[in-house]
Scaffold this motif. Structure first.
Motif, PDB file in Angstrom:
ATOM      1  N   ASP A 155      -1.955  -8.537  -3.108  1.00 52.04           N
ATOM      2  CA  ASP A 155      -0.634  -7.611  -2.489  1.00 52.04           C
ATOM      3  C   ASP A 155       0.410  -8.876  -2.233  1.00 52.04           C
ATOM      4  OD1 ASP A 155      -1.642  -9.245  -0.315  1.00 52.04           O
ATOM      5  OD2 ASP A 155      -2.359  -7.454   0.860  1.00 52.04           O
ATOM      6  N   PRO A 276      12.548   2.386  -5.108  1.00 50.84           N
ATOM      7  CA  PRO A 276      11.262   2.665  -4.362  1.00 50.84           C
ATOM      8  C   PRO A 276      10.657   4.221  -4.918  1.00 50.84           C
ATOM      9  CG  PRO A 276      13.025   2.792  -2.736  1.00 50.84           C
ATOM     10  CD  PRO A 276      13.760   2.453  -4.289  1.00 50.84           C
ATOM     11  N   VAL A 278       9.576   7.211  -3.645  1.00 51.74           N
ATOM     12  CA  VAL A 278       9.206   7.862  -2.395  1.00 51.74           C
ATOM     13  C   VAL A 278       8.828   9.220  -2.746  1.00 51.74           C
ATOM     14  CG1 VAL A 278      10.906   6.679  -0.863  1.00 51.74           C
ATOM     15  CG2 VAL A 278      11.801   8.595  -2.664  1.00 51.74           C
ATOM     16  N   ARG A 443       6.019  -6.596  -3.647  1.00 54.55           N
ATOM     17  CA  ARG A 443       6.917  -6.061  -2.931  1.00 54.55           C
ATOM     18  C   ARG A 443       7.081  -4.708  -3.484  1.00 54.55           C
ATOM     19  NH1 ARG A 443      10.426  -9.954  -2.509  1.00 54.55           N
ATOM     20  NH2 ARG A 443       9.396 -10.762  -0.654  1.00 54.55           N
ATOM     21  N   TRP A 444       7.486  -4.362  -4.596  1.00 50.16           N
ATOM     22  CA  TRP A 444       7.455  -2.867  -5.156  1.00 50.16           C
ATOM     23  C   TRP A 444       6.193  -2.380  -5.232  1.00 50.16           C
ATOM     24  CZ3 TRP A 444       6.177  -0.113  -9.492  1.00 50.16           C
ATOM     25  CH2 TRP A 444       6.740   0.981  -9.641  1.00 50.16           C
ATOM     26  N   ASP A 446       3.330  -2.643  -3.783  1.00 50.88           N
ATOM     27  CA  ASP A 446       2.875  -2.567  -2.272  1.00 50.88           C
ATOM     28  C   ASP A 446       3.391  -1.026  -1.671  1.00 50.88           C
ATOM     29  OD1 ASP A 446       1.475  -4.906  -2.230  1.00 50.88           O
ATOM     30  OD2 ASP A 446       2.304  -5.841  -0.983  1.00 50.88           O
ATOM     31  N   ARG A 447       4.763  -0.912  -1.987  1.00 47.74           N
ATOM     32  CA  ARG A 447       5.184   0.331  -1.530  1.00 47.74           C
ATOM     33  C   ARG A 447       4.439   1.490  -2.169  1.00 47.74           C
ATOM     34  NH1 ARG A 447      11.625  -0.151  -0.578  1.00 47.74           N
ATOM     35  NH2 ARG A 447      11.091   1.737   0.696  1.00 47.74           N
ATOM     36  N   GLY A 450       1.080   1.820  -0.737  1.00 48.23           N
ATOM     37  CA  GLY A 450       1.039   2.447   0.530  1.00 48.23           C
ATOM     38  C   GLY A 450       1.469   4.056   0.547  1.00 48.23           C
ATOM     39  N   GLY A 451       2.099   4.558  -0.470  1.00 54.38           N
ATOM     40  CA  GLY A 451       2.580   5.846  -0.463  1.00 54.38           C
ATOM     41  C   GLY A 451       1.365   6.674  -0.753  1.00 54.38           C
TER      42      GLY A 451
END
Ligand code: NAD
Length: 487
Positions: A155, A276, A278, A443-444, A446-447, A450-451
């Protein structure tokens, strides 16, 4: 026209983990080929390091076996094998301890002008102690480079920690982070195609490109490294590094020069422009289930409740003027129908057809860059179906593969490691990832990860299929379809 091989200066390459799979299957055969092609001088030395209790002769026997297994018989001659093995040495050393470093210093000699490259072909948990060991042994002075491989963290935080750890002992210009996809001939050819021709670059944007598909499909499962893979999954194992690197090379602006930081600056801009994800509907995670003789992911992972994905498909956008509104569809997975890696650029349809009749069977132009198997590039175009019978149209493929159009035969497609290891010796970082690129990719990623935390289990798919139904829907919803993973 003859192939131009520019010999490199004599070097010492220290391979930590020299008895392991990567060293034996990839690095040793790659170096043999470089010697055979006259690029690696006979005075170069390859110093294997491992904690295995063997000596130089046993290691040479091991290297000889690796050549027999991984070099085509036609390319392996007794003379070359002997010359190659003469370059090979071995030092026994446990990288977590203090012993053995003196022997390594002895083996390396004291010529500070000679390139000393240290290849860390070991698990990443050893990178820190190797870096410190090199420094403490006084081996970090002079013309020194270090080479590391994925996984570069799991990560953002761990990747930053690794960068800091390496940064304490070496400067960024000494660190070579390998992503072997970047060493593939066709990936470099993508850059040649884009930036050495006027033909494609004016069309390489949202006005003319409908969408891009990137597929990295494997037919093997995770057996053999199941419990380890189960802590990683396809997003971390493949997307964060290989697939995002391919997105970067496809989407980047032309750098001012083909020069390390110019190229890497442009790739970094792409990573920073990734939208991102989303909307959960833009990500489909899958896990293979048993089919016929093939066992299930959960059996291979030895985890009956695993929620780790062995397949992932996602739709991403690159938020800049060039790519606004152009989807990049990525998919990668294990136990799929076949082994296939390709970047496919789908151009838009013509704005208006002047030809009468039903042309629904025709496709728009498609540029397919195939990394494996059979590296090559094809461009599909619409032409007149030859012969009488009116203006009938048909699709055809222009094959831009290396062997067909070149005036010299391409005897063998070099493995990515051949190019990359020679680049390390030459000191050319163009095809290696910079620390900030790795961090931006995490960074990208991980998001995205995380989603889906706490969400439903991955969608099951049959081993040997093209992945879960929902991955097909990801495209169908947009009126598009994946290229077939042919058998
Ligand atoms: P491996 O387990 O086959 O080999 C590990 C090597 O490290 C062995 O030579 C072992 O003797 C040595 N080693 C272990 N502990 C040691 C210690 N304390 N001191 C000295 N030597 C020690 O692993 P591998 O498959 O060759 O992979 C090496 C690295 O490359 C890993 O980080 C892996 O993730 C990465 N990688 C491997 C491949 C591949 O195709 N195998 C591909 C990409 C990345």
């Amino acid at each position: 026209m003859v192939s131009q091989v520019v010999p490199v200066e004599p070097f010492d390459l220290v391979v930590f983990g020299a008895t392991g799979d990567l060293a034996q299957r990839k690095l040793i055969p790659a170096l043999y080929h470089r010697l055979a092609d006259g690029q690696m001088p006979d005075t170069a030395r390859i110093i294997g390091v491992a904690r295995t209790a063997i000596g130089r002769e046993e290691f040479r026997a091991m290297a000889s076996k690796a050549l027999e297994t991984h070099v085509a018989a036609a390319d392996l001659t007794d003379d070359l094998r002997r010359r190659f093995l003469d370059c090979v040495d071995f030092v026994r050393l446990d990288v977590t301890g203090d012993e053995g470093w003196d022997a390594l210093r002895e083996a390396l000699g004291r010529d500070e002008n000679r390139v000393h490259a240290f290849y860390m072909s070991v698990a990443p948990r050893f990178f820190g102690s190797i870096a410190l060991g090199i420094r403490k042994a006084g081996l970090a002075e002079g013309n020194v480079r270090i080479v590391v491989e994925k996984p570069l963290g799991h990560d953002l935080e761990s990747a930053q920690a690794l960068n800091r750890q390496l940064g304490k002992c070496f400067s960024e210009t000494q660190i070579y982070r390998i992503d072997h996809y970047l060493g593939k001939e066709t990936v470099q050819n993508l850059m040649a195609l884009r930036f050495a021709n006027t033909l494609f670059e004016p069309l390489w944007n949202a006005q003319y490109i409908d969408h891009v598909q990137i597929t990295v499909a494997e037919n093997v499962g995770i057996a053999g490294r199941g419990p380890y893979y189960d802590t990683i999954g396809a997003m971390r194992d493949m997307v964060q590094n290989h697939l995002l690197q391919l997105v970067c090379l496809t989407a980047m602006e032309p750098p001012a020069q083909f020069e390390p930081d110019a190229v890497r600056d442009e790739k970094l801009k792409v990573l920073k422009a990734l939208e991102p994800l989303v909307d959960p509907a833009q990500v489909v995670r899958g896990q293979y289930r048993a089919n016929g003789e093939s066992g299930s992911y959960r059996q291979d992972a030895q985890n009956p409740d695993s929620h780790t994905e062995s397949f992932i498909a996602l739709k991403l956008g690159v938020s800049n003027w060039r790519w606004a509104g152009v989807p990049f569809y990525l998919r990668t997975g294990k136990r799929l129908r076949n082994r296939l890696s390709e970047i496919v650029v789908h151009f838009r349809k013509v704005p208006h057809s002047i030809f009468q009749g039903d042309h629904s069977h025709l496709h728009s132009n498609v540029l397919a860059i195939r990394l494996q198997p059979d590296e090559g590039i094809t461009l599909s175009v619409t032409i007149k179906d030859p012969g009488p019978g009116g203006m009938r149209l048909t699709d055809t493929q222009l094959d831009m593969s290396f062997s067909s159009g070149l005036k010299r035969p391409v005897h063998r497609m070099p493995d990515a490691y051949e190019r990359l290891v020679m680049d390390v010796i030459r000191g050319d970082q163009t095809l290696f990832m910079r620390g900030d690129e790795v961090e931006a990719a995490w960074r990208w990623s991980d998001r995205v990860i995380g989603g889906w935390q706490g969400q439903e289990a991955p969608h099951p798919y049959d081993a040997g299929s093209s992945g879960p139904e929902d991955a097909l829907m990801l495209m169908h919803r947009d009126g598009r379809r994946w290229r077939e993973i042919a058998t």
